[in-house]
Design an enzyme around this catalytic site. Structure first.
Site, PDB file in Angstrom:
ATOM      1  N   GLU A 157      30.231 -61.674  21.365  1.00  0.00           N
ATOM      2  CA  GLU A 157      29.066 -61.291  22.164  1.00  0.00           C
ATOM      3  C   GLU A 157      28.787 -59.796  21.999  1.00  0.00           C
ATOM      4  OE1 GLU A 157      27.749 -61.729  26.895  1.00  0.00           O
ATOM      5  OE2 GLU A 157      29.860 -61.908  26.296  1.00  0.00           O
TER       6      GLU A 157
ATOM      7  N   LYS B 213      21.417 -65.688  26.125  1.00  0.00           N
ATOM      8  CA  LYS B 213      22.416 -66.117  27.112  1.00  0.00           C
ATOM      9  C   LYS B 213      21.731 -66.677  28.345  1.00  0.00           C
ATOM     10  CE  LYS B 213      26.656 -64.258  29.247  1.00  0.00           C
ATOM     11  NZ  LYS B 213      27.548 -63.073  29.255  1.00  0.00           N
TER      12      LYS B 213
ATOM     13  N   CYS C 122      29.431 -66.665  26.126  1.00  0.00           N
ATOM     14  CA  CYS C 122      30.413 -66.312  27.155  1.00  0.00           C
ATOM     15  C   CYS C 122      30.295 -67.113  28.448  1.00  0.00           C
ATOM     16  CB  CYS C 122      30.341 -64.818  27.440  1.00  0.00           C
ATOM     17  SG  CYS C 122      31.849 -64.200  28.259  1.00  0.00           S
TER      18      CYS C 122
END
Length: 636
Positions: free
Chosen positions: A47, A116, A172
């Site tokens: 990330e 994300k 994540c």
């Protein structure tokens, strides 16, 4: 390799300098060069790997965002001449908001952007200070470096010419949420999930992360490729370890060494065809109705094909721990105990030959009487010597029975068989299938008739390997009241006996088990050699059981093609290619021609992932032709 559904994927952790984008990009290029040498076809970085995850308020500075675009331009140019698909993490401004994104490259193009979804803003995480959630995104494309690029948190990347190879991306926190995007993209066809992460370390978190990733791969029936930010991130308040993991639904996992200040990467050959097979085997997998708009994009895989690096177990049924072996014995024991209890605790009538199969079934019977607090004398163990019975197997059978405290019976089948041969006009010196099967059926008749005499049931001893190859006599040893070994392959039978032997006290019983394990596998239906040794050895007829069990496992468990099974066998065994072809031909012919026996096989417990019961895992007509499968083998 791709023709058999394999794909080599990688997870990389680049040694970075926080906010030094050009340094970070050069590190990425170095890793990509190394990955290419190893044949990696798709690789992900962590990330925000182009900037570093811990830039904090610098994410809101124009300089960092402008330099990010320049760094992406360099990587885009790199991808023109380097045949590898790769994914990097970068902050991208879309309209009036900033998004934490995964940017994917292939052949000089950005093939997609995945933002994300879940933005952590609790505890040590302050991402909500900088980034917006992909759920707020209203655009389906974004202009990036002079091209219109698809952007979506539900974006599936499809490999041209390889319909099984499709990937999607989590970032994540997405993984840690119950509504992870991958829960939905996998339902829409993604077979591989790449996760670009920045997961800090805490006591116990590493193991939890490992279990979470494995659980996600298992639940979603997908491969999961995870790369997290490394030790070079800021340690002002947190520490990052650079944890990388690649796992498949069956538990196969590759993992790196954490806390490496240098760049590193791992790779694994993913069997995508297995994933697709397992999904197809579970129709409930797609039973959930989803109103999710999924975007699609396409890329080309490198034309170069790799040689497979992952190894396959020669004994796939034995990939178990000691606890699993005990659990197998428990499943056999309690399944039979339930049937015995239902029938009012009848006697257990079992034929003991001195071979491995009957020994394992007998050991299960001993456990059953203990579980049900029955008198061991209610086990009636009958040894039935015939024309091919050796002194070794006969003595082992007698010792096994007498040292166990059960009821012992010896009933020779010789005179009955000779009378039967006379009745049907069979020459007793002609050692053909009639000669052999008459003995097997005589033994079965004795067992069932004696069970009637004592109000008992007949315990079957045949194993999964024999059932698969039809290496049993129809309405002979093929039949019983309950078959405790029905899903135990030959290679596992001996392992289970060995485990029981290890736990047994020193003495004649333990010594007998040891000698049984060292005795050649044989139905003992043909006369002995001149020196009294076993003449008939099963593996001379059907080939080594180890490779036949290997064929069975891959054919049934994963629906592998004959050519793929041959390919895997050549990688796994030391036999010549001609020998493997020969043994595989035997498997195909016998497996198809002997289905009529399986379609009327008795009840028997399933203990592993494979069963041949017509009421369970395997339903097939008795008259299916094997010609198409044999032709596939001939074309190799």
């Amino acid at each position: 390799m791709k023709q058999f559904g394999f794909l080599r994927v990688g997870a990389a952790v680049n040694a970075l300098k926080i906010s030094d984008i050009f340094y970070n990009v050069e590190e990425m290029k170095n890793i990509l060069d190394q990955a290419l040498e190893k044949g990696v076809e798709i690789l992900t970085f962590p990330e925000l790997s182009i900037t570093g995850y811990t830039c904090q308020d610098l994410f809101l500075q124009d300089t960092l965002l402008e330099q990010t675009l320049k760094g992406l331009e360099i990587l885009k140019e790199y991808s023109k001449t380097h045949p590898i698909v790769f994914i990097v993490g970068a902050p991208l401004k879309i309209k009036n908001a900033l998004y934490n994104c995964a940017v994917s490259f292939s052949e000089g193009k950005i093939i997609g952007v995945t933002p994300k979804t879940y933005i952590p803003n609790y505890g040590e995480f302050y991402e909500g200070r900088y980034f917006s959630s992909a759920n707020q995104l209203t655009e389906s494309t974004v202009e990036l470096l002079g091209e219109e690029v698809v952007v979506s948190n539900f974006l599936i990347y499809h490999a041209k010419s390889y319909p099984q190879i499709n990937f999607a991306i989590d970032i994540c926190e997405d993984l840690w949420n119950s509504n992870a995007p991958s829960n939905f993209t996998t339902l829409h066809g993604a077979t591989i999930i790449f996760n670009l992460s920045s997961s800090n370390e805490l006591v116990g978190k590493c193991d939890y992360r490992r279990k979470l990733i494995q659980g996600t791969a298992t639940k979603n029936i997908c491969a999961y490729v995870y790369a997290s930010s490394g030790i070079n991130e800021s340690t002002s308040d947190l520490i990052f370890s650079g944890h990388s993991l690649i796992t498949e639904p069956n538990g196969t996992m590759t993992e790196n060494e954490r806390f490496d200040f240098n760049s590193n990467f791992i790779f694994q050959d993913i069997d995508v065809s297995r994933i697709c097979h397992d999904r197809m085997m579970r129709p409930s997998y797609e039973s959930l109705s989803l109103d999710i708009k999924v975007q699609h994009t396409y890329f080309s895989l490198p034309k170069k094909d790799n040689s497979l690096t992952k190894g396959y177990s020669r004994t796939p049924f034995l990939a178990q721990s000691d606890e699993n072996f005990e659990e197998i014995l428990n499943l056999q024991t309690y399944a039979l105990a339930k049937r015995v209890r239902f029938l009012g605790n009848p006697s257990l009538v079992i034929g003991i030959s001195g071979g491995a199969d009957s020994t394992l079934a007998f050991l299960v019977c001993l456990r059953v009487v203990k579980v049900l607090n029955m008198d061991p004398k209610k086990i009636v163990a009958i040894t039935m010597p015939g024309f091919g019975t050796s002194s070794r197997t006969y003595e082992n059978a007698v010792k096994l029975i007498k040292t166990s405290g059960v009821t012992f019976k010896e009933i020779s089948i010789k005179e009955a068989c000779l009378q039967h041969y006379k009745d049907i006009g069979q020459d007793p010196t002609t050692y053909d299938v009639t000669y052999e099967n008459a003995q097997a059926r005589e033994r079965t008749q004795i067992l069932f008739d004696y069970a009637n005499k004592v109000g008992g049931i007949v315990i079957g001893t045949g194993d999964l390997s024999e059932i698969a190859l039809g290496f049993d006599t129809y309405n002979g040893d093929h039949m019983s009241s309950y078959s405790v070994n029905a899903s135990i392959p030959k290679t596992l039978v001996t392992t289970l006996i060995a485990k029981v032997k290890e736990q047994a006290e020193a003495g004649e019983f333990k010594d007998t088990l040891e000698d049984i394990l060292n005795t050649p596998i044989s139905p003992e239906l043909l006369p002995l050699t001149d020196d009294g040794q076993i003449a008939q050895k099963s593996e001379m007829s059907v080939g080594p059981y180890m490779i036949q069990d290997f064929f069975l496992y891959h054919f049934l468990r994963y629906g592998a093609s004959i050519q793929k099974i041959y390919f895997l066998a050549c990688l796994t065994f030391d036999f010549t290619k001609e020998e493997i072809k020969h043994y595989l031909t035997i498997f195909i012919k016998r497996f198809f021609s002997q289905q009529f026996k399986r379609n009327c096989m008795p009840d028997g417990v399933k203990v592993g992932s494979i069963s041949l019961s017509p009421r369970g895992d395997w339903r097939m007509s008795s008259d299916v032709y094997s010609s198409m499968y044999l032709k596939e083998l001939e074309e190799l």
